[in-house]
Design a protein around this motif. Sequence first.
Motif, PDB file in Angstrom:
ATOM      1  N   ARG A 145       4.987   0.389  -1.891  1.00  0.00           N
ATOM      2  CA  ARG A 145       3.960  -0.440  -1.270  1.00  0.00           C
ATOM      3  C   ARG A 145       2.904   0.444  -0.590  1.00  0.00           C
ATOM      4  NH1 ARG A 145       6.457  -4.268   2.978  1.00  0.00           N
ATOM      5  NH2 ARG A 145       6.687  -2.307   4.091  1.00  0.00           N
ATOM      6  N   ALA A 146       3.341   1.468   0.133  1.00  0.00           N
ATOM      7  CA  ALA A 146       2.413   2.357   0.837  1.00  0.00           C
ATOM      8  C   ALA A 146       1.538   3.132  -0.145  1.00  0.00           C
ATOM      9  CB  ALA A 146       3.186   3.317   1.735  1.00  0.00           C
ATOM     10  N   LYS A 147       2.146   3.671  -1.221  1.00  0.00           N
ATOM     11  CA  LYS A 147       1.371   4.382  -2.247  1.00  0.00           C
ATOM     12  C   LYS A 147       0.312   3.477  -2.834  1.00  0.00           C
ATOM     13  CE  LYS A 147       2.958   6.999  -5.450  1.00  0.00           C
ATOM     14  NZ  LYS A 147       3.033   6.300  -6.670  1.00  0.00           N
ATOM     15  N   ALA A 148       0.681   2.256  -3.180  1.00  0.00           N
ATOM     16  CA  ALA A 148      -0.274   1.314  -3.767  1.00  0.00           C
ATOM     17  C   ALA A 148      -1.436   1.050  -2.811  1.00  0.00           C
ATOM     18  CB  ALA A 148       0.429   0.009  -4.133  1.00  0.00           C
ATOM     19  N   PHE A 149      -1.137   0.912  -1.524  1.00  0.00           N
ATOM     20  CA  PHE A 149      -2.169   0.667  -0.520  1.00  0.00           C
ATOM     21  C   PHE A 149      -3.169   1.823  -0.468  1.00  0.00           C
ATOM     22  CE2 PHE A 149      -3.834   1.215   3.780  1.00  0.00           C
ATOM     23  CZ  PHE A 149      -4.385  -0.033   4.028  1.00  0.00           C
ATOM     24  N   TYR A 150      -2.690   3.047  -0.268  1.00  0.00           N
ATOM     25  CA  TYR A 150      -3.585   4.199  -0.106  1.00  0.00           C
ATOM     26  C   TYR A 150      -4.314   4.556  -1.399  1.00  0.00           C
ATOM     27  CZ  TYR A 150      -2.199   4.802   4.673  1.00  0.00           C
ATOM     28  OH  TYR A 150      -2.016   4.590   6.016  1.00  0.00           O
ATOM     29  N   GLU A 151      -3.641   4.450  -2.529  1.00  0.00           N
ATOM     30  CA  GLU A 151      -4.329   4.719  -3.796  1.00  0.00           C
ATOM     31  C   GLU A 151      -5.416   3.691  -4.050  1.00  0.00           C
ATOM     32  OE1 GLU A 151      -0.820   7.116  -6.219  1.00  0.00           O
ATOM     33  OE2 GLU A 151      -1.016   4.967  -6.555  1.00  0.00           O
ATOM     34  N   SER A 152      -5.167   2.441  -3.691  1.00  0.00           N
ATOM     35  CA  SER A 152      -6.151   1.383  -3.892  1.00  0.00           C
ATOM     36  C   SER A 152      -7.345   1.532  -2.952  1.00  0.00           C
ATOM     37  CB  SER A 152      -5.487   0.021  -3.673  1.00  0.00           C
ATOM     38  OG  SER A 152      -6.417  -1.010  -3.785  1.00  0.00           O
ATOM     39  N   VAL A 153      -7.092   1.790  -1.687  1.00  0.00           N
ATOM     40  CA  VAL A 153      -8.176   1.886  -0.701  1.00  0.00           C
ATOM     41  C   VAL A 153      -9.083   3.080  -0.972  1.00  0.00           C
ATOM     42  CG1 VAL A 153      -8.719   2.267   1.748  1.00  0.00           C
ATOM     43  CG2 VAL A 153      -6.930   0.643   1.108  1.00  0.00           C
ATOM     44  N   PHE A 154      -8.495   4.245  -1.273  1.00  0.00           N
ATOM     45  CA  PHE A 154      -9.291   5.458  -1.400  1.00  0.00           C
ATOM     46  C   PHE A 154      -9.537   5.905  -2.845  1.00  0.00           C
ATOM     47  CE2 PHE A 154      -7.400   5.734   2.863  1.00  0.00           C
ATOM     48  CZ  PHE A 154      -8.587   5.646   3.583  1.00  0.00           C
ATOM     49  N   GLY A 155      -9.030   5.164  -3.819  1.00  0.00           N
ATOM     50  CA  GLY A 155      -9.284   5.504  -5.214  1.00  0.00           C
ATOM     51  C   GLY A 155      -8.752   6.872  -5.595  1.00  0.00           C
ATOM     52  N   VAL A 156      -7.566   7.225  -5.091  1.00  0.00           N
ATOM     53  CA  VAL A 156      -6.954   8.523  -5.382  1.00  0.00           C
ATOM     54  C   VAL A 156      -5.595   8.325  -6.024  1.00  0.00           C
ATOM     55  CG1 VAL A 156      -8.127   9.718  -3.488  1.00  0.00           C
ATOM     56  CG2 VAL A 156      -5.872   8.704  -3.090  1.00  0.00           C
ATOM     57  N   GLN A 157      -5.066   9.394  -6.590  1.00  0.00           N
ATOM     58  CA  GLN A 157      -3.718   9.406  -7.150  1.00  0.00           C
ATOM     59  C   GLN A 157      -2.879  10.335  -6.299  1.00  0.00           C
ATOM     60  OE1 GLN A 157      -3.200   7.511  -9.951  1.00  0.00           O
ATOM     61  NE2 GLN A 157      -1.011   7.873  -9.803  1.00  0.00           N
ATOM     62  N   LEU A 158      -1.835   9.823  -5.666  1.00  0.00           N
ATOM     63  CA  LEU A 158      -0.945  10.667  -4.874  1.00  0.00           C
ATOM     64  C   LEU A 158       0.034  11.380  -5.792  1.00  0.00           C
ATOM     65  CD1 LEU A 158      -2.195   8.759  -2.754  1.00  0.00           C
ATOM     66  CD2 LEU A 158      -0.057   8.884  -1.529  1.00  0.00           C
ATOM     67  N   THR A 159       0.451  12.572  -5.390  1.00  0.00           N
ATOM     68  CA  THR A 159       1.328  13.417  -6.192  1.00  0.00           C
ATOM     69  C   THR A 159       2.658  13.616  -5.472  1.00  0.00           C
ATOM     70  OG1 THR A 159      -0.607  14.624  -6.998  1.00  0.00           O
ATOM     71  CG2 THR A 159       1.540  15.686  -7.283  1.00  0.00           C
TER      72      THR A 159
ATOM     73  N   VAL B 211       6.399   6.002   6.367  1.00  0.00           N
ATOM     74  CA  VAL B 211       6.469   4.703   5.700  1.00  0.00           C
ATOM     75  C   VAL B 211       7.921   4.306   5.467  1.00  0.00           C
ATOM     76  CG1 VAL B 211       4.257   5.187   4.557  1.00  0.00           C
ATOM     77  CG2 VAL B 211       6.374   5.592   3.320  1.00  0.00           C
ATOM     78  N   GLN B 212       8.167   3.012   5.273  1.00  0.00           N
ATOM     79  CA  GLN B 212       9.483   2.502   4.884  1.00  0.00           C
ATOM     80  C   GLN B 212       9.523   2.217   3.390  1.00  0.00           C
ATOM     81  OE1 GLN B 212      11.508   3.274   7.775  1.00  0.00           O
ATOM     82  NE2 GLN B 212      12.648   1.865   6.552  1.00  0.00           N
ATOM     83  N   ASP B 213       8.493   1.541   2.892  1.00  0.00           N
ATOM     84  CA  ASP B 213       8.426   1.140   1.492  1.00  0.00           C
ATOM     85  C   ASP B 213       7.392   2.025   0.783  1.00  0.00           C
ATOM     86  OD1 ASP B 213       7.736  -0.134  -0.958  1.00  0.00           O
ATOM     87  OD2 ASP B 213       8.383  -2.075  -0.161  1.00  0.00           O
TER      88      ASP B 213
END
Length: 125
Positions: free
Chosen positions: A17-31, A12-14
């Motif tokens: 933005r990427a974290k928000a996308f994946y956390e929103s789509v899959f309902g997870v919290q990245l660490t 990813v570049q941003d």
Amino acid sequence: MKNPIGWFEIYVQDMNRAKAFYESVFGVQLTKLESPEVEMWGFPMVQNSTGASGALVRMPGFPPGGSSSNSVLVYFMCDDCAVEADKAVQAGGRLQKAKMSIGQYGHIALVVDTEGNMIGLHSMR
């Protein structure tokens, strides 16, 4: 050989933005993963379970998506891939291929994330 995939990385570049996308789509919290030269945020992982975990990665010289990057396609398991495909569009991504049957192997959909990476979604229903 067990499951052949042990880890994945989505470049990813941003990162925000990427974290928000994946956390929103899959309902997870990245660490946040500690790495001296690379920014990495890991997906949830369960030890000694099926499947593979991975991370979003921001590393100079390794751009996301587009024709200049590699052609690996990561599939995320879902209950119904149409649901996550809709969430991907709502989170700023775009639909590449709507849910389609792959016969006895279930269904897939393809979406492009906010960084230009195409990912696959797979479900049995």
